[in-house]
Design a protein around this motif. Structure first.
Motif, short mmCIF file in Angstrom:
data_model
loop_
_atom_site.label_atom_id
_atom_site.label_comp_id
_atom_site.label_asym_id
_atom_site.label_seq_id
_atom_site.Cartn_x
_atom_site.Cartn_y
_atom_site.Cartn_z
N SER A 50 0.81 -1.21 0.00
CA SER A 50 0.00 0.00 0.00
C SER A 50 0.84 1.27 0.00
CB SER A 50 -0.90 0.01 1.24
OG SER A 50 -0.11 0.06 2.41
N LEU A 51 2.12 1.15 -0.35
CA LEU A 51 3.00 2.30 -0.21
C LEU A 51 4.01 2.34 -1.35
CD1 LEU A 51 3.89 4.58 1.74
CD2 LEU A 51 5.39 2.92 2.81
N ASP A 52 4.04 3.46 -2.07
CA ASP A 52 5.05 3.68 -3.10
C ASP A 52 6.20 4.44 -2.46
OD1 ASP A 52 3.40 2.51 -5.04
OD2 ASP A 52 2.43 4.42 -5.48
N VAL A 53 7.41 3.98 -2.73
CA VAL A 53 8.60 4.51 -2.05
C VAL A 53 9.70 4.76 -3.07
CG1 VAL A 53 10.44 3.87 -0.41
CG2 VAL A 53 8.06 3.32 0.10
N TYR A 54 10.45 5.82 -2.86
CA TYR A 54 11.68 6.03 -3.63
C TYR A 54 12.84 5.48 -2.83
CZ TYR A 54 9.98 8.96 -7.44
OH TYR A 54 9.36 9.42 -8.57
N LEU A 55 13.70 4.72 -3.49
CA LEU A 55 14.97 4.28 -2.92
C LEU A 55 16.03 5.15 -3.58
CD1 LEU A 55 16.57 2.36 -1.12
CD2 LEU A 55 16.63 0.74 -3.02
N GLN A 56 16.77 5.89 -2.76
CA GLN A 56 17.74 6.84 -3.26
C GLN A 56 19.14 6.50 -2.76
OE1 GLN A 56 18.88 8.88 -5.34
NE2 GLN A 56 18.04 10.91 -4.92
N HIS A 57 20.12 6.74 -3.61
CA HIS A 57 21.52 6.59 -3.22
C HIS A 57 22.27 7.84 -3.62
CE1 HIS A 57 25.76 5.32 -3.72
NE2 HIS A 57 25.51 4.84 -2.52
N LEU A 58 22.97 8.42 -2.67
CA LEU A 58 23.77 9.61 -2.93
C LEU A 58 25.22 9.31 -2.54
CD1 LEU A 58 21.31 12.26 -1.46
CD2 LEU A 58 21.68 11.70 -3.88
N GLY A 59 26.14 9.67 -3.40
CA GLY A 59 27.56 9.43 -3.13
C GLY A 59 28.10 8.30 -3.97
N GLY A 60 29.39 8.05 -3.83
CA GLY A 60 30.06 7.06 -4.66
C GLY A 60 30.19 5.68 -4.05
N ASP A 61 29.99 5.54 -2.75
CA ASP A 61 30.17 4.26 -2.06
C ASP A 61 28.84 3.54 -1.95
OD1 ASP A 61 30.65 2.14 -0.34
OD2 ASP A 61 31.59 3.37 1.22
#
Length: 146
Positions: free
Chosen positions: A68-79
């Motif tokens: 019941s939930l739409d989510v963004y998975l985000q990654h910031l940076g190089g590691d």
């Protein structure tokens, strides 16, 4: 033996065989069984980080265990082992999917209100993300609302 008894016996054998296969696959690391958990994953950290760097945050539609939930998975940076965040794909309290945030040039925009949010989703409901080895997990039982 009557036909119904044969059919019933076949169903029982198939169910037991299916449970055995799932159990065996789980022990091989091929399938992760997460019955009753509030966590999604593992997502391959290295692969997903590369994809996000190229195409932007990953939209996980109906990502929570109750779908019941739409989510963004985000990654910031190089590691790929650090810099992860997960947050609602719509402004807090908004359920209409036509208001799903859009991504452009390091900013999320709400198409319904015009509000903008930074790349890390600050201002949106956040979910705990953990990395184990090369696996990324999102915990939907540990949300924080700004």
């Amino acid at each position: 033996m009557p036909r119904a008894a044969w059919v019933g016996l076949a169903v029982v054998i198939l169910l037991i065989g299916g449970m055995g296969i799932v159990s065996w696959l789980g022990s091989q690391g091929t399938v992760q069984v997460n019955l009753g958990t509030k966590e999604a994953g593992p997502y391959n950290a290295t692969d997903i980080a590369k994809q996000i760097a190229k195409d932007g945050p990953l939209l996980l539609g109906d990502a929570s265990p109750n779908h019941s939930l739409d989510v963004y998975l985000q990654h910031l940076g190089g590691d790929p082992t650090t810099g992860w965040s997960a947050f609602r794909a719509r402004a807090n309290g908004v359920e209409d999917r036509k208001c799903t945030l859009t991504w452009a040039k390091d900013t999320f925009t709400d198409p319904c209100s015009g509000a903008t949010y930074p790349a890390d989703g600050t201002g949106l409901e956040q979910f705990t993300v953990r990395v184990v080895g090369n696996g990324v997990y999102v915990n939907f039982g540990a949300a924080s609302t700004p």
